[in-house]
Design an enzyme around this catalytic site. Structure first.
Site, short mmCIF file in Angstrom:
data_model
loop_
_atom_site.label_atom_id
_atom_site.label_comp_id
_atom_site.label_asym_id
_atom_site.label_seq_id
_atom_site.Cartn_x
_atom_site.Cartn_y
_atom_site.Cartn_z
N ARG A 257 -8.30 11.05 -7.08
CA ARG A 257 -9.31 10.05 -6.19
C ARG A 257 -10.75 10.79 -6.44
O ARG A 257 -11.63 10.26 -6.32
CB ARG A 257 -8.86 9.90 -4.80
CG ARG A 257 -9.93 8.97 -3.78
CD ARG A 257 -9.32 8.98 -2.50
NE ARG A 257 -10.32 8.25 -1.57
CZ ARG A 257 -11.53 8.47 -1.44
NH1 ARG A 257 -12.14 9.43 -1.86
NH2 ARG A 257 -12.13 7.75 -0.57
N LYS B 250 0.97 -1.07 0.07
CA LYS B 250 0.11 -0.20 -0.08
C LYS B 250 0.91 1.26 -0.01
O LYS B 250 1.53 1.41 1.15
CB LYS B 250 -1.12 0.06 1.29
CG LYS B 250 -1.79 1.28 1.36
CD LYS B 250 -2.83 1.06 2.32
CE LYS B 250 -4.04 2.07 2.09
NZ LYS B 250 -3.42 3.37 1.87
N ARG C 298 -17.03 0.97 -1.54
CA ARG C 298 -16.43 0.73 -0.50
C ARG C 298 -16.70 -0.78 0.20
O ARG C 298 -18.03 -0.87 0.54
CB ARG C 298 -16.46 1.61 0.59
CG ARG C 298 -15.31 1.19 1.64
CD ARG C 298 -15.47 2.24 2.85
NE ARG C 298 -15.07 3.75 2.44
CZ ARG C 298 -13.81 4.27 2.41
NH1 ARG C 298 -12.84 3.38 2.26
NH2 ARG C 298 -13.75 5.45 2.00
#
Ligand code: ATP
Length: 610
Positions: free
Chosen positions: A289, A269, A436
């Protein structure tokens, strides 16, 4: 435009008024659905944008209205023949400028009615339509630069002159950015499903289309004009951003693996800025984003993508990370913020180079990869990407056991990543745009805190510089003193914080201590370009203490497979007054790390009373 393809603005104003007195979401959805049903498809996008309190989707990068309160007051004054002072006072009494416009326009119309000569003109006045309002508002937004303030006022006052009192209330509120209808994206999508999909069960189709187009106005237009089947067939389009897939968070390796179905595709990550890169021929667009067009901030990434993405048409996703030009190490993501300043972008590109680590493929040469499982997306990504100096694919492994997950996690943070992303790879592991969910799980270092104290570490090795520091030393390998074993254990590689003068002096400073082999008392997993006898002590600060499998300081004290390291270390100064055995000891660093953990555990969580 003929009125057959248009809608009287009055219908919108009446709907807005009805919405103001409603608190139930179901009722709100039904009112919106009936408005959408009676709106001609040609202008339904405009109606949707107005309800969303915008003129166009944010990602288009078009200007906002940009009318200051003072200008709105002036426009109302002109339209009603009142002084600005009266407009302001009326707004204070009635609570907002929208109501002030409504009341003053109403009063001025009354006056006009009384003047018999004007009566015939008033009664034959053209009805305002949605198109007329929208186009005028768009012209107001587009008026830029010198003299634009006056143009905006003139256009707005002209519009208000044509409006009924109630229409004026909503036009003014829209321009002020205070329409506040309380209609969220979800409600609008439900309303579209009811209006054109036969009921709220069609909502997932609307939602998927929205995730692929990031434009509810456009989605409304397609479904109103061509029907719900047309939406089902939508594919990504290069140039139009896709709403990003998001991850859930968890920190228990056992449960993480359970959630992804026993096997996980685990990637570093990276701690940078998410980038959705669209490429068509040699044209490249980068979206953030939040779907802002950030292409101008990354001319270097444009070049890397142009050269490295072999498909003629593609949409890929990755993380842009700042790298230290001298050491190749990752830098804190805040460094990328310098790129937000537009003027000196070329200088910043040199000073803070970046690398992109791609982690997904959404579209390539006519194929919609968002509906394919992750392994297929990654295979295709590998096929279309040719790595170059600035373009790479995220490091990954496939894991089946919590132990392997933990090991890779330690390696990732040891190499400067923020943790790992664990992704499902079963047959349903599609790219869930705009959602999500548990198909992606972020597993980050749990404990973070600022490193407040500096430490004194000993130089045990040096690395040759790259880029600007070519031909010189660019970074040093630093160690703590283990006073129980009388050895030096490595803690970090430091390349930041040196002035040009410090760097110029390094060769002379190190020369007397350079050794051909690893000094006996040094314990290191890392091989520097040159070994240095432990003599020189430097003061170092960093962002925080972390665990790292690369370093040997205190291995076995916290974990058997990792030592203590410093994240983002910086050189402060030489400590000529200290000998190597006076440096910070390994056990001191272990204690500092434990204190750091304790501090966070004890720290009350946000919002809790202290
Ligand atoms: P979120 O994006 O989940 O709302 P956030 O903005 O706080 O939360 P993070 O908690 O840092 O972001 O986690 C998700 C982000 O991690 C992604 O949006 C992406 O920018 C970044 N990222 C880094 N490496 C990867 C990777 N290998 N795969 C997916 N995302 C990654």
């Amino acid at each position: 435009m003929s009125t057959a393809n248009d809608l009287p603005f009055k219908v919108l104003a009446d709907t807005f008024e009805a919405l103001e007195s409603i608190t139930s979401r179901t009722q709100m959805t039904n009112i919106l659905a009936s408005l959408l049903k009676k709106t001609p498809p040609e202008i339904i996008d405009k109606v949707v944008y107005i309800i969303e309190e915008k003129l166009w989707p944010d990602w288009k990068g078009l200007p906002e209205l940009g009318v200051a309160e003072k200008s709105i007051i002036k426009a109302i004054a002109i339209a009603t023949g009142q002084s600005e002072d009266i407009v302001e006072k009326t707004a204070k009494t009635l609570g907002d400028l929208g109501k002030a416009a409504e009341s003053l326009i109403s009063a001025s119309r009354e006056k006009q009615k009384k003047a018999t000569t004007l009566l015939s003109f008033v009664s034959t006045k053209r009805e305002l339509t949605v198109s007329r309002v929208y186009e005028t508002l768009a012209r107001i937004a587009m008026a830029q630069g010198e003299g634009s303030k006056d143009i905006k006022i003139r256009l707005l006052s002209g519009l208000l002159t044509e409006a009924s009192p109630k229409e004026a209330r909503y036009i003014v509120r829209f321009v002020e950015g205070k329409l506040r209808l309380g209609v969220g994206e979800a409600t609008l999508m439900d309303a579209l499903a009811i209006a054109f999909g036969g009921g709220s069960f069609a909502r997932p189709i609307i939602e998927r289309a929205y995730n692929l187009r990031a434009d509810l106005g456009e989605v409304a237009k397609i479904v109103a004009a061509k029907g719900i089947e047309e939406l089902k067939a939508l594919k990504p389009v290069v140039g139009i951003p896709i709403r990003p897939m998001l991850a859930e968070r968890h920190n228990d390796p056992v449960e993480i693996l359970e959630k992804v179905g026993g096997v996980g595709f685990v990637e570093y990550k990276y701690d940078g800025e998410r980038a959705q890169i669209h490429k068509k021929g040699s044209e490249v667009i980068i979206y953030s984003r939040r779907l802002e067009n950030i292409t101008h901030q990354y001319p270097d990434v444009v070049d890397y993508a142009r050269r490295g993405i072999k498909a003629d048409e593609a949409i890929v996703e990755g993380e842009i990370v700042a790298v230290d030009p001298d050491t190749g190490d990752f830098k804190p993501f805040q460094e990328l913020m310098h790129r937000k300043r537009k003027h000196d972008i070329q200088a910043v590109v040199k000073e803070i180079p970046v690398k992109v680590f791609l982690f997904d493929l959404l579209y390539a040469n006519g194929v919609d990869y968002t509906v394919k499982p992750l392994p297929e997306r990654r295979r295709a990504l590998e096929e279309i990407v040719e790595r170059n100096e600035g373009l790479d694919i995220a490091e990954y492994i496939t894991v089946k056991t919590p132990g392997d997950l933990e090991k890779f996690f330690m390696e990732a943070i040891g190499n400067g990543a923020e943790g790992v992303m664990v992704k499902a790879l079963h047959k349903d592991s599609i790219y869930q745009a705009g959602t999500r969910g548990w198909l992606w799980i972020k597993y980050k270092r749990d404990y973070r805190s600022e490193m407040i104290d500096t430490v004194d570490l000993v130089v045990v090795g040096a690395f040759y510089g790259k880029g600007r520091r070519g031909g010189k030393f660019g970074a040093l390998l630093m160690a703590a003193y283990n006073d129980e074993k009388d050895v030096f254990e490595t803690v970090c590689k430091v390349g930041s914080g040196f002035s040009d003068e410090d760097l110029n002096k390094l060769p002379d400073l190190l020369k007397p201590y350079i050794m051909e082999r690893k000094p006996v008392r040094v314990v290191s997993n890392i091989e520097p370009d040159v070994w240095v006898e432990p003599k020189l002590v430097a003061e170092i600060i960093g962002a925080e203490l972390t665990l790292s499998p690369l370093h040997t300081c205190g291995v076995g004290k916290i974990r058997s497979d990792a030592g203590i390291s410093i994240r983002f270390p910086r050189f402060i100064r030489w400590r000529d007054d200290k000998g190597p055995e006076d440096a910070t000891t390994s056990s001191e660093l272990v204690e500092m790390y434990k204190r750091q953990l304790k501090k966070i555990v004890e720290k009350p969580s946000e919002g809790e009373a202290v």
